[in-house]
Motif scaffolding. Structure first.
Motif, PDB file in Angstrom:
ATOM      1  N   GLY A   4      -3.279 -40.549   7.482  1.00 53.04           N
ATOM      2  CA  GLY A   4      -2.742 -41.728   8.162  1.00 53.04           C
ATOM      3  C   GLY A   4      -3.844 -42.667   8.585  1.00 53.04           C
ATOM      4  N   ALA A   5      -3.501 -43.578   9.457  1.00 56.13           N
ATOM      5  CA  ALA A   5      -4.475 -44.562   9.925  1.00 56.13           C
ATOM      6  C   ALA A   5      -5.581 -43.882  10.710  1.00 56.13           C
ATOM      7  CB  ALA A   5      -3.777 -45.609  10.799  1.00 56.13           C
ATOM      8  N   ARG A   6      -6.776 -44.487  10.607  1.00 57.10           N
ATOM      9  CA  ARG A   6      -7.935 -43.947  11.305  1.00 57.10           C
ATOM     10  C   ARG A   6      -7.769 -44.197  12.797  1.00 57.10           C
ATOM     11  NH1 ARG A   6     -13.328 -43.018   9.694  1.00 57.10           N
ATOM     12  NH2 ARG A   6     -14.816 -43.163  11.406  1.00 57.10           N
ATOM     13  N   ALA A   7      -7.913 -43.162  13.625  1.00 60.04           N
ATOM     14  CA  ALA A   7      -7.759 -43.278  15.076  1.00 60.04           C
ATOM     15  C   ALA A   7      -8.966 -42.637  15.735  1.00 60.04           C
ATOM     16  CB  ALA A   7      -6.487 -42.604  15.553  1.00 60.04           C
ATOM     17  N   PRO A   8      -9.665 -43.371  16.625  1.00 59.16           N
ATOM     18  CA  PRO A   8     -10.829 -42.782  17.308  1.00 59.16           C
ATOM     19  C   PRO A   8     -10.388 -41.672  18.265  1.00 59.16           C
ATOM     20  CG  PRO A   8     -10.324 -44.919  18.241  1.00 59.16           C
ATOM     21  CD  PRO A   8      -9.443 -44.771  17.042  1.00 59.16           C
ATOM     22  N   ILE A   9     -11.249 -40.675  18.413  1.00 60.86           N
ATOM     23  CA  ILE A   9     -10.945 -39.532  19.279  1.00 60.86           C
ATOM     24  C   ILE A   9     -12.006 -39.488  20.376  1.00 60.86           C
ATOM     25  CG2 ILE A   9     -10.783 -37.019  19.394  1.00 60.86           C
ATOM     26  CD1 ILE A   9      -9.749 -37.044  16.535  1.00 60.86           C
ATOM     27  N   TYR A  10     -11.507 -39.345  21.645  1.00 60.96           N
ATOM     28  CA  TYR A  10     -12.401 -39.316  22.815  1.00 60.96           C
ATOM     29  C   TYR A  10     -12.260 -37.952  23.495  1.00 60.96           C
ATOM     30  CZ  TYR A  10     -12.078 -44.343  22.066  1.00 60.96           C
ATOM     31  OH  TYR A  10     -12.085 -45.579  21.482  1.00 60.96           O
ATOM     32  N   VAL A  11     -13.412 -37.349  23.796  1.00 62.50           N
ATOM     33  CA  VAL A  11     -13.444 -36.064  24.478  1.00 62.50           C
ATOM     34  C   VAL A  11     -14.142 -36.275  25.825  1.00 62.50           C
ATOM     35  CG1 VAL A  11     -14.169 -33.667  24.380  1.00 62.50           C
ATOM     36  CG2 VAL A  11     -13.566 -34.873  22.260  1.00 62.50           C
ATOM     37  N   SER A  12     -13.511 -35.853  26.912  1.00 63.82           N
ATOM     38  CA  SER A  12     -14.071 -36.038  28.262  1.00 63.82           C
ATOM     39  C   SER A  12     -13.630 -34.887  29.148  1.00 63.82           C
ATOM     40  CB  SER A  12     -13.619 -37.369  28.863  1.00 63.82           C
ATOM     41  OG  SER A  12     -12.202 -37.389  28.999  1.00 63.82           O
ATOM     42  N   GLU A  13     -14.166 -34.882  30.361  1.00 67.89           N
ATOM     43  CA  GLU A  13     -13.762 -33.873  31.321  1.00 67.89           C
ATOM     44  C   GLU A  13     -12.321 -34.137  31.775  1.00 67.89           C
ATOM     45  OE1 GLU A  13     -16.398 -33.426  34.585  1.00 67.89           O
ATOM     46  OE2 GLU A  13     -18.216 -33.412  33.339  1.00 67.89           O
ATOM     47  N   HIS A  14     -11.658 -33.079  32.153  1.00 72.23           N
ATOM     48  CA  HIS A  14     -10.281 -33.189  32.632  1.00 72.23           C
ATOM     49  C   HIS A  14     -10.305 -33.563  34.114  1.00 72.23           C
ATOM     50  CE1 HIS A  14      -6.109 -31.188  33.293  1.00 72.23           C
ATOM     51  NE2 HIS A  14      -6.020 -32.496  33.153  1.00 72.23           N
ATOM     52  N   LEU A  15     -10.033 -34.834  34.446  1.00 77.47           N
ATOM     53  CA  LEU A  15     -10.082 -35.327  35.808  1.00 77.47           C
ATOM     54  C   LEU A  15      -8.726 -35.240  36.491  1.00 77.47           C
ATOM     55  CD1 LEU A  15     -12.248 -38.553  35.264  1.00 77.47           C
ATOM     56  CD2 LEU A  15     -13.017 -36.289  36.017  1.00 77.47           C
ATOM     57  N   THR A  16      -8.777 -35.241  37.801  1.00 80.54           N
ATOM     58  CA  THR A  16      -7.532 -35.291  38.584  1.00 80.54           C
ATOM     59  C   THR A  16      -6.976 -36.720  38.548  1.00 80.54           C
ATOM     60  OG1 THR A  16      -8.732 -35.818  40.618  1.00 80.54           O
ATOM     61  CG2 THR A  16      -8.403 -33.484  40.106  1.00 80.54           C
ATOM     62  N   PRO A  17      -5.678 -36.919  38.903  1.00 81.37           N
ATOM     63  CA  PRO A  17      -5.121 -38.292  38.913  1.00 81.37           C
ATOM     64  C   PRO A  17      -5.897 -39.232  39.822  1.00 81.37           C
ATOM     65  CG  PRO A  17      -3.355 -36.677  38.995  1.00 81.37           C
ATOM     66  CD  PRO A  17      -4.623 -35.911  39.135  1.00 81.37           C
ATOM     67  N   GLY A  18      -6.329 -38.758  40.985  1.00 84.48           N
ATOM     68  CA  GLY A  18      -7.114 -39.614  41.874  1.00 84.48           C
ATOM     69  C   GLY A  18      -8.444 -39.992  41.274  1.00 84.48           C
ATOM     70  N   SER A  19      -9.094 -39.030  40.628  1.00 80.06           N
ATOM     71  CA  SER A  19     -10.382 -39.307  39.993  1.00 80.06           C
ATOM     72  C   SER A  19     -10.214 -40.264  38.821  1.00 80.06           C
ATOM     73  CB  SER A  19     -11.029 -38.004  39.530  1.00 80.06           C
ATOM     74  OG  SER A  19     -11.291 -37.156  40.634  1.00 80.06           O
ATOM     75  N   SER A  71      -9.826 -39.309  13.689  1.00 80.89           N
ATOM     76  CA  SER A  71      -8.806 -38.398  13.149  1.00 80.89           C
ATOM     77  C   SER A  71      -9.107 -37.973  11.727  1.00 80.89           C
ATOM     78  CB  SER A  71      -7.429 -39.065  13.219  1.00 80.89           C
ATOM     79  OG  SER A  71      -7.434 -40.291  12.482  1.00 80.89           O
ATOM     80  N   HIS A  72      -9.834 -38.772  10.954  1.00 83.51           N
ATOM     81  CA  HIS A  72     -10.150 -38.408   9.580  1.00 83.51           C
ATOM     82  C   HIS A  72     -11.089 -37.207   9.540  1.00 83.51           C
ATOM     83  CE1 HIS A  72      -9.078 -42.596   7.731  1.00 83.51           C
ATOM     84  NE2 HIS A  72      -8.030 -41.938   8.222  1.00 83.51           N
ATOM     85  N   HIS A  73     -11.979 -37.076  10.539  1.00 81.74           N
ATOM     86  CA  HIS A  73     -12.865 -35.931  10.566  1.00 81.74           C
ATOM     87  C   HIS A  73     -12.108 -34.631  10.806  1.00 81.74           C
ATOM     88  CE1 HIS A  73     -15.672 -39.303  11.543  1.00 81.74           C
ATOM     89  NE2 HIS A  73     -16.502 -38.583  10.733  1.00 81.74           N
ATOM     90  N   LEU A  74     -10.921 -34.730  11.369  1.00 84.15           N
ATOM     91  CA  LEU A  74     -10.119 -33.535  11.624  1.00 84.15           C
ATOM     92  C   LEU A  74      -9.141 -33.256  10.489  1.00 84.15           C
ATOM     93  CD1 LEU A  74      -9.291 -34.094  15.420  1.00 84.15           C
ATOM     94  CD2 LEU A  74     -11.218 -32.868  14.388  1.00 84.15           C
ATOM     95  N   GLY A  75      -9.213 -34.003   9.427  1.00 81.95           N
ATOM     96  CA  GLY A  75      -8.338 -33.773   8.284  1.00 81.95           C
ATOM     97  C   GLY A  75      -6.924 -34.257   8.518  1.00 81.95           C
TER      98      GLY A  75
END
Length: 363
Positions: A299-314, A292-296
């Motif tokens: 607050g507390a540092r929070a890791p950010i995860y980017v992934s494909e948008h999966l269906t609930p079953g997947s 979150s700090h890289h996005l300006g």
């Protein structure tokens, strides 16, 4: 040496007699003759002598010459009142009349009371016993017949009920078998439809990316946040490339984690380029991964995860695959175009997880 036939002792030389019939030899004592009588016997009498055993076998003669019989014959012959009855040899035989046994009737008359013989008693007892036994047997047979009739009625009723139940059971069994077939067909249809729906949803989400870990603010601008993120990972995305950006509801409302952000890009190329840039950035900066700090965002540092948008079953399959791969010590688990893959090491072949049954391939 000759022996006496009576006492079996040795015979004297002269003082013995020989039976004219059986030729057996007897001494004087066994022949019941004194020595004096033996001496007075002439030779013809000795030659015609018969032993007591042979004499006992001879037929008996009449007693016509007895003094009593002679007197009786003489008196009766000279009597005027009685005819002569002993002229023939049969007249010296005494005959007696056979007494007749008194009949029950005559006895009862002579005695002046009832007279019960053994045969009549047997007849009475036989009649009484026959009547008693007949009554008992008849009563028992009637009881047995009644019970048999009751049993027949019960068996008929039970048989009727059994036939009805069997008909119902056969009908229900046919229905159950039909339902089983329909259930199997429906399960196959549901599985097929689920697979198709999952494929359709994957195609609908093929241009989407899911971003987790971005803190929530009331005045946040998600489009600008995504543009800022692309600039950090050196994959510039313009505002025109972002068709839509929004947060989705939490699956688990009890968690404190911020809601996920779903970003719909213009093409799949933009999605793949953004995902590759984020992975490259984290690989180059293992100590300072995207946060979150890289996005300006303060607050507390929070890791950010980017992934494909999966269906609930997947998503569920991906979570189960990661757990099973960790247990079996598989090193790699990743997603490509909505499909989940695992690999044990760099030299092993990748395994595609199509459904939960594919988890059995992780060994």
């Amino acid at each position: 040496m000759a022996l006496c036939a009576g006492c079996r002792s040795t015979l004297p030389k002269k003082g013995f007699l020989s039976c004219a019939t059986c030729k057996a030899k007897y001494d004087c004592e066994c022949a019941n003759i004194s020595s004096k009588q033996f001496e007075q016997m002439d030779q013809p009498k000795k030659d015609n002598w018969k032993c007591p055993e042979c004499c006992s076998k001879l037929p008996k003669t009449g007693n016509t010459h007895t003094p009593v019989r002679q007197a009786a014959s003489f008196n009766t012959a000279n009597s005027d009142d009685t005819p002569q009855a002993y002229d023939t040899p049969q007249s010296y035989v005494t005959t007696r009349k056979k007494l007749k046994s008194p009949t029950p009737a005559s006895s009862s008359c002579n005695d002046g009371g009832n007279y019960l013989t053994e045969s009549s008693l047997r007849d009475i007892l036989k009649q009484e016993l026959s009547a008693t036994i007949h009554n008992l047997v008849t009563a028992q047979l009637n009881s047995i017949n009644e019970q048999i009739v009751g049993f027949n009625e019960s068996m008929s009723f039970i048989n009727t009920q059994f036939e009805e139940m069997r008909a119902v059971i056969e009908e229900k069994s046919a229905v159950i078998n039909q339902l089983k077939k329909e259930n199997i067909h429906l399960q196959a249809s549901v599985k097929d439809l689920t697979t198709r729906l999952n494929i359709v949803e994957l195609h609908m989400r093929e241009c989407n990316v899911e971003i987790n870990g971005i803190p929530e603010h009331k005045t946040e601008n998600l489009v600008n946040t995504v543009v800022q993120l692309s600039q950090v990972v050196k994959n510039n995305i313009s505002v025109d490339d972002i068709q839509h950006a929004t947060r989705v509801a939490k699956l688990n409302k009890s968690t404190d984690k911020p809601r996920s952000v779903i970003v719909k890009l213009r093409t799949t190329k933009h999605r793949d380029a953004l995902l590759a840039a984020v992975a490259q950035y984290n690989k180059k900066n293992p100590e300072d991964k995207l946060s979150s700090h890289h996005l300006g965002i303060g607050g507390a540092r929070a890791p950010i995860y980017v992934s494909e948008h999966l269906t609930p079953g997947s998503k569920s399959l991906h979570a189960a695959t990661r757990i099973k791969a960790k247990e079996m010590k598989y090193r790699f688990t990743w997603i490509r175009n909505g499909k989940i893959y695992v690999r044990k090491d760099e030299f092993s072949q990748a395994i595609l997880m199509r459904n939960e049954d594919s988890l059995k391939l992780i060994v």
